[in-house]
Each structure stands twice: as structure tokens, then as C-alpha cells.
Write a protein that holds these residues in place. Structure first.
Motif, PDB file in Angstrom:
ATOM      1  N   ASP A 148      -8.224 -17.254 -29.698  1.00 40.97           N
ATOM      2  CA  ASP A 148      -7.631 -18.439 -30.323  1.00 40.97           C
ATOM      3  C   ASP A 148      -6.488 -18.940 -29.440  1.00 40.97           C
ATOM      4  O   ASP A 148      -5.309 -18.822 -29.785  1.00 40.97           O
ATOM      5  CB  ASP A 148      -7.136 -18.104 -31.729  1.00 40.97           C
ATOM      6  N   GLY A 176     -20.700 -26.031 -35.100  1.00 43.88           N
ATOM      7  CA  GLY A 176     -19.372 -25.506 -35.361  1.00 43.88           C
ATOM      8  C   GLY A 176     -18.361 -25.985 -34.341  1.00 43.88           C
ATOM      9  O   GLY A 176     -18.687 -26.731 -33.408  1.00 43.88           O
ATOM     10  N   PRO A 177     -17.102 -25.546 -34.479  1.00 44.60           N
ATOM     11  CA  PRO A 177     -16.084 -25.898 -33.498  1.00 44.60           C
ATOM     12  C   PRO A 177     -16.353 -25.200 -32.167  1.00 44.60           C
ATOM     13  O   PRO A 177     -16.984 -24.136 -32.149  1.00 44.60           O
ATOM     14  CB  PRO A 177     -14.788 -25.395 -34.138  1.00 44.60           C
ATOM     15  N   PRO A 178     -15.915 -25.766 -31.053  1.00 41.20           N
ATOM     16  CA  PRO A 178     -16.086 -25.085 -29.768  1.00 41.20           C
ATOM     17  C   PRO A 178     -15.386 -23.728 -29.775  1.00 41.20           C
ATOM     18  O   PRO A 178     -14.314 -23.581 -30.372  1.00 41.20           O
ATOM     19  CB  PRO A 178     -15.426 -26.044 -28.768  1.00 41.20           C
TER      20      PRO A 178
END
Length: 299
Positions: free
Chosen positions: A139, A190-192
Motif C-alpha cells: 500500500d 478492481g483497483p490497480p
């Protein structure tokens, strides 16, 4: 002297050049021995510097941006991953007739695995799945787009051109059918996520059959997680491929895109490297065989 040339726009490089670059810009290492290292890597020429360092020279201008990318991201990624990755020790500037930035890294021990010589395939599959899973959990904000992180459809034209070029070399009808199947898979919704996106055998190091390091992060960034599944076909045998998939809990669409990505990379690489990089070309042939067999069994 131009050593191990793979590209038409490749820079000249040799041991005397590396010695001059190091002596001028890193005088504390000027007396260390320099030796060329035989690598199948397509983006960088590698030279050993002493016993525990490596000098990486971009082979061509298009690879030069990797130097700054590595300096920015590798120190931040390293503590988040389960095995060592390259640690930059210094950034070199263009000089001595070499026109690109270059870099010095800590040497990582191990050898590149080969699909036909795996000693612990099941354990290696587990190691690779854990590495990919750790990457997907990262993240870090503002990650760059991964080199291979976009939709599979972006590769349609070059993949079909490669299929045409390989007529008489591989089963192009079967390759076209497998590619069509991959293109029909739903895209990533989905998000990268963070991905290495170049988990080729030449970018992996093993010790006693287990994953010991992952190298060459020039393609790293955020995108479709299917990109990091290519190792299931370029290295892992069919008998442990599903173990890798199960650990990562991969859905059918992502698996299909990963298989298509592996096929596309191999089809494009084979005609390009067949005369200049026999290791890379041999792996491309292996991938094509494995993907086509997989596709036939799934049909």
C-alpha cells in the motif's frame, strides 16, 4: 567493443569502460576487480564489481529510466517483500563515452531457475505465490503504471503480428485460438495493485531450489494482478501450477488473462530473440508449449 548485442540501438560497453566509470565516479571502489557477467537479461548489461556488488548499464536508451525508478522505489519496496530485492548503492552519470545513467547494486547470490531443472518445484511454487501475494498487499501511494499492467487488448496487434511471423515455427492456429480465449476473459475490475510484472526465470534467483531473491524491477508499478501470474507457465510445471493458483485464490478470469499475457510475451519474444538470446528464446518456446497444452486441456 559491443558485447552480447540484442538490440539495434544497443550501447557499446566493456570492462575498460566500466573500470573508467567506477574509478571516476566512485573512487573508493576503483581498485576492485571488474568482470562481465553472462546474463540473459534484455535491458541491462551486468558486470561484477568486487565480490559483493554489481554494475548495471542500460543496454539502450529506452531502458535508462529504470535507474531513477529503482532509486525511488526499491528502498521502499524491499522491507515489504519476503525475499531480498536489489538495493541501489550508487547512481552513475553519463561519462567516458557512455551516454546513459547507470547504477551500482548489492550483489544477490543465487542462480536463475530453469523449467527443466527444478529441484523443489512444489516449494518454489509456494515461495512464488507468497512473493506475489506480498506484492499485491503493498500500500504505497502514487505507484507508477506497471509496464504490463493495462488491458490485454492493448497487446492484440503485436501478438497477432508475432503469430503471423511464426508460421511454420509453432502451431499458429492453436496459438491464435488460445489468444482469442484470453481476449474474451473479463478485464480487471478492481483497483490497480502493485505488481512486478516481469517474473521471468531470468529475474528470479534460487538457492537449493527455493526462491532466494527477485531482481530487475524495471517494469514494476500498479495494474492488473494477472501480470504476475506469467511465472505459472514460464517456470512452474503443470503439476504444481494449480498449487500456485490456489494459494493466491485466483479467479477464472484473472487466470485466463495471466495465461494470455504469458502467451503474448512468448510469441513476441521468440522471433525477436531467436538469434541473439538463446536462453530467452528457449523459454519462449517452452511457454508457448505449456500454454497451448493448458488451453487444449481446458477446452
Amino acid at each position: 567493443m559491443r558485447a552480447s548485442t540484442m538490440h539495434a540501438d544497443e550501447m557499446d560497453h566493456d570492462v575498460p569502460l566500466v573500470r573508467r566509470l567506477v574509478a571516476a565516479q566512485f573512487p573508493r571502489w576503483a581498485d576492485l576487480p571488474v568482470e562481465p557477467f553472462d546474463s540473459s537479461g534484455t535491458d541491462n548489461a551486468i558486470y561484477r564489481l568486487g565480490g559483493d556488488m554489481a554494475v548495471r548499464l542500460p543496454r539502450r536508451p529506452g531502458s535508462a529510466a529504470q535507474v531513477e525508478k529503482d532509486l525511488r522505489w526499491l528502498p521502499r519496496l524491499a522491507p515489504l517483500l519476503p525475499v531480498p530485492i536489489p538495493v541501489p548503492l550508487g547512481e552513475g552519470e553519463p561519462a567516458e563515452g557512455y551516454p546513459l545513467p547507470w547504477s551500482v547494486y548489492r550483489w544477490l547470490d543465487g542462480e536463475n531457475p530453469s523449467a527443466d531443472r527444478l529441484t523443489e518445484p512444489s516449494l518454489l511454487a509456494k515461495d512464488l505465490a507468497e512473493f506475489v501475494a506480498a506484492f499485491r498487499r503493498i500500500d504505497l501511494p502514487d505507484g507508477p503504471p506497471a509496464y504490463r499492467g493495462g488491458p490485454l487488448s492493448m497487446l492484440d496487434a503485436p501478438t497477432r503480428a508475432a503469430i503471423d511471423e511464426l508460421r511454420g515455427v509453432v502451431d499458429t492456429d492453436a496459438a491464435a485460438a488460445a489468444w482469442e480465449t484470453a481476449l474474451k476473459a473479463p478485464g480487471w475490475a478492481g483497483p490497480p495493485v502493485w505488481i512486478h510484472s516481469d517474473l521471468m526465470p531470468g529475474n528470479l534467483l534460487v538457492v537449493q531450489g527455493r526462491l532466494s531473491a527477485v531482481i530487475d524491477f524495471g517494469t514494476v508499478g500498479v495494474g492488473d494482478p494477472a501480470c504476475d501470474l506469467i511465472v505459472a507457465w514460464n517456470l512452474l510445471p503443470a503439476g504444481v501450477r494449480n498449487d500456485f493458483r490456489t494459494v493466491l485464490q485466483i479467479d477464472d478470469a484473472t487466470w485466463a488473462r495471466g495465461r494470455g499475457r504469458a502467451l503474448s510475451i512468448a510469441l513476441i519474444a521468440l522471433p525477436y530473440y531467436k538469434d541473439t538470446n538463446p536462453v530467452f528464446a528457449a523459454n519462449a518456446r517452452h511457454v508457448i508449449h505449456e500454454v497451448l497444452a493448458d488451453h487444449e486441456n481446458a477446452a
